[in-house]
Write a protein that holds these residues in place. Sequence first.
Motif, mmCIF file in Angstrom:
data_model
loop_
_atom_site.group_PDB
_atom_site.id
_atom_site.type_symbol
_atom_site.label_atom_id
_atom_site.label_comp_id
_atom_site.label_asym_id
_atom_site.label_seq_id
_atom_site.Cartn_x
_atom_site.Cartn_y
_atom_site.Cartn_z
ATOM 1 N N VAL A 399 -11.832 71.303 -28.137
ATOM 2 C CA VAL A 399 -12.028 72.708 -27.769
ATOM 3 C C VAL A 399 -11.052 73.054 -26.646
ATOM 4 O O VAL A 399 -11.129 72.482 -25.557
ATOM 5 C CB VAL A 399 -13.481 72.967 -27.301
ATOM 6 C CG1 VAL A 399 -13.708 74.459 -27.074
ATOM 7 C CG2 VAL A 399 -14.481 72.402 -28.307
ATOM 8 N N PRO A 400 -10.108 73.983 -26.875
ATOM 9 C CA PRO A 400 -9.116 74.330 -25.850
ATOM 10 C C PRO A 400 -9.750 75.190 -24.753
ATOM 11 O O PRO A 400 -9.590 76.405 -24.706
ATOM 12 C CB PRO A 400 -8.059 75.124 -26.633
ATOM 13 C CG PRO A 400 -8.784 75.686 -27.797
ATOM 14 C CD PRO A 400 -9.861 74.720 -28.132
ATOM 15 N N ARG A 404 -15.943 74.662 -17.085
ATOM 16 C CA ARG A 404 -16.841 73.511 -17.057
ATOM 17 C C ARG A 404 -18.039 73.777 -17.971
ATOM 18 O O ARG A 404 -18.691 74.820 -17.871
ATOM 19 C CB ARG A 404 -17.337 73.258 -15.630
ATOM 20 C CG ARG A 404 -18.149 71.966 -15.483
ATOM 21 C CD ARG A 404 -18.282 71.569 -14.013
ATOM 22 N NE ARG A 404 -19.023 72.594 -13.273
ATOM 23 C CZ ARG A 404 -20.374 72.615 -13.217
ATOM 24 N NH1 ARG A 404 -21.087 71.716 -13.899
ATOM 25 N NH2 ARG A 404 -21.001 73.534 -12.506
ATOM 26 N N ALA A 405 -18.291 72.862 -18.875
ATOM 27 C CA ALA A 405 -19.435 72.981 -19.793
ATOM 28 C C ALA A 405 -20.612 72.202 -19.220
ATOM 29 O O ALA A 405 -20.435 71.153 -18.589
ATOM 30 C CB ALA A 405 -19.051 72.456 -21.163
ATOM 31 N N PRO A 424 -8.035 67.836 -18.772
ATOM 32 C CA PRO A 424 -7.402 68.914 -17.989
ATOM 33 C C PRO A 424 -7.280 70.231 -18.753
ATOM 34 O O PRO A 424 -7.498 71.298 -18.181
ATOM 35 C CB PRO A 424 -6.023 68.323 -17.667
ATOM 36 C CG PRO A 424 -6.220 66.856 -17.676
ATOM 37 C CD PRO A 424 -7.246 66.581 -18.728
ATOM 38 N N ALA A 425 -6.944 70.197 -20.034
ATOM 39 C CA ALA A 425 -6.745 71.483 -20.729
ATOM 40 C C ALA A 425 -7.612 71.616 -21.960
ATOM 41 O O ALA A 425 -7.383 72.471 -22.817
ATOM 42 C CB ALA A 425 -5.280 71.636 -21.132
ATOM 43 N N GLN A 580 -1.210 76.955 -29.099
ATOM 44 C CA GLN A 580 -0.911 75.610 -28.611
ATOM 45 C C GLN A 580 -1.782 74.568 -29.311
ATOM 46 O O GLN A 580 -2.839 74.889 -29.837
ATOM 47 C CB GLN A 580 -1.145 75.555 -27.090
ATOM 48 C CG GLN A 580 -0.199 76.469 -26.318
ATOM 49 C CD GLN A 580 -0.370 76.317 -24.823
ATOM 50 O OE1 GLN A 580 0.229 75.434 -24.212
ATOM 51 N NE2 GLN A 580 -1.202 77.150 -24.225
ATOM 52 N N ALA A 581 -1.295 73.342 -29.313
ATOM 53 C CA ALA A 581 -2.061 72.242 -29.940
ATOM 54 C C ALA A 581 -3.374 72.064 -29.199
ATOM 55 O O ALA A 581 -3.439 72.232 -27.971
ATOM 56 C CB ALA A 581 -1.245 70.971 -29.877
ATOM 57 N N GLU A 582 -4.451 71.772 -29.948
ATOM 58 C CA GLU A 582 -5.776 71.602 -29.306
ATOM 59 C C GLU A 582 -5.931 70.181 -28.753
ATOM 60 O O GLU A 582 -5.408 69.250 -29.276
ATOM 61 C CB GLU A 582 -6.865 71.865 -30.357
ATOM 62 C CG GLU A 582 -6.979 73.354 -30.656
ATOM 63 C CD GLU A 582 -7.667 73.648 -31.986
ATOM 64 O OE1 GLU A 582 -8.123 72.693 -32.634
ATOM 65 O OE2 GLU A 582 -7.684 74.822 -32.384
#
Length: 582
Positions: A399-400, A404-405, A424-425, A580-582
């Motif tokens: 998930v991109p 904070r989850a 980080p991303a 962008q790539a995930e």
Amino acid sequence: MKHPRFLPAISVGLTLALTTLAPALLAQEGVTVDASGPVTVAVETPAQRDTRLAWWREAKFGLFIHWGTYSAYAGQYKENKNYGEWIMHTAKIPVAEYRAHAETFNPVAYDPVAWVRAAKAAGMRYIVITAKHHEGFALYPSDVTDWDIADATPWKKDLLAPLVAAARAEGLHIGFYYSQAQDWVHAGGAKARFPEGGGWDAAQNGDTDVYLRTIAVPQVRELLTRYQPDILWWDTPTFMTKERSAPLAALLALRPGIITNNRLGSGFAGDTSTPEQFVPVTGYPGDWETCMTIGRNWGYNANDTQLKSGPDLIRKLVNISSMGGNFLLNVGPTAEGLIPQGQLDRLAEVGAWLAKNGDSIYGTTRGPFQSLTWGRATRRGDRLYLHVFNWPADGKLRVPLLSRATSATLLHSPGVKLALHPEPARLIIDVPADAPDPVSSVIVLDLAEPPVVPPLVTRAASVTASAEQPGQPAANATDGTGAKRWRAPAGVKSAWLDFNLPAPALVQGFGADEPDVWPRLKQRYTLAAEVDGLWRELSAGATDGHGVVGRFAPVTASRFRITMECEKGEPGLAEFQLYQAE
Ligand code: FHN
């Protein structure tokens, strides 16, 4: 009826029209205004608009019904079996012949309660029915014509009133589609692709303003005052000038709180934009609604057996919801009053999925992601509903997300916590081996804060075009909405957009929305990246005018070019995004 000095707040566009034209105009339309002093029209505030649209935004899913005497042809005229609700126009059926055929429109099997319950079981929260389509036939007894259910068919009884009553009884909102300009039977009504005042039958010749004043305006008043609909759905604003639209717009004051669309004409914004038969690639700003058929036709066609599948319709609903839109899905009943079984079956399939997953759709808002390789996402505050179409084979959902989850669970198994691995991303979520749902599995992701996602690299890009029209520059293609567009100048058949990123990015996909113009632009596209000083083609193909989404093997580059070629019309894009790539 004497109206208060403060007309009910409706919509800013309408209100401003009323302010400008109100006294003389409203008086002409029977909406009397106390003009002894200046007519002060309450301009609707954003909060008032939010209140007025709240039920519609929460509803997400509605039923469109195209029903009229065209249904009695069942799609066939002479040897051709491919018609729909445009049969009279496409086959150039003479007025007298077409009116006589209405004797076969006899809905003896009509069961409005069953229709409403089928919509409700499908998870639909509102209904829009054609009170009068382009054929000019009124599904209710109109005082201003004999081309209506009462005078032109064996049935004679009002078809709208029992449907309105059934919808109210079942807690659904209900609205009317009204073809305000096109009318192929009443003299003076517009006929697409024919000169104003003309048609294919001399009986159609007449004055458009007389038609509007004697048929369209009084009928809209009848509909608003007799049935108090929640929606008025205008369509095909042929020859509609500001002067012609204003009396119709003014009538909306008769139904405070009504919601209307952007198809009245002459720049009348209404409340909702209306992409038809497609789902915009990047969605539309504000309130919008995709309307779509289950088969190929809006009106009944007995041979229309090429129906969209249940899974396809479910994923369309999810996709539309993830971009903040509504889905108005159509059925075309027969002249007997029966919704074709195949269409009922599709409604039931969507309803079965919504019965288990409705929390992830109703009342949600646009998700934070522009693109996900595995599905879509809807949002409710700091809660995200991840709709996974392609379940990860390795048990890792990427998930991109930068936020904070705090927790992740399966919608169907709220007690089972899924492990979270923040990076980080992005966020990695461990998921079970098997997808809970074969069409769209929902993961509930709760965040500690509002969602923040990696920025769209194209939003930070400097964009240049090989050619651009004044007022439709390259930058419009990356402004984040499809509202403004880039177009090449007249006569240019091939043009490109160059995107120079501030830094190299690992990119694996793109989305392109095309200009919402009619006829649709059919274009060829080629997307390339500059890698080691050479152009590398990433994706190429043809569009149908409704945009395109593409995926390719991840590539790191800072310069990308999309070339658009268009034979009819000038190349253009409403929005272009790199993912962008995930
Ligand atoms: O011409 C109509 C068509 O018959 C149908 O009603 C659709 C539904 O939105 N609207 C017009 C085509 O854009």
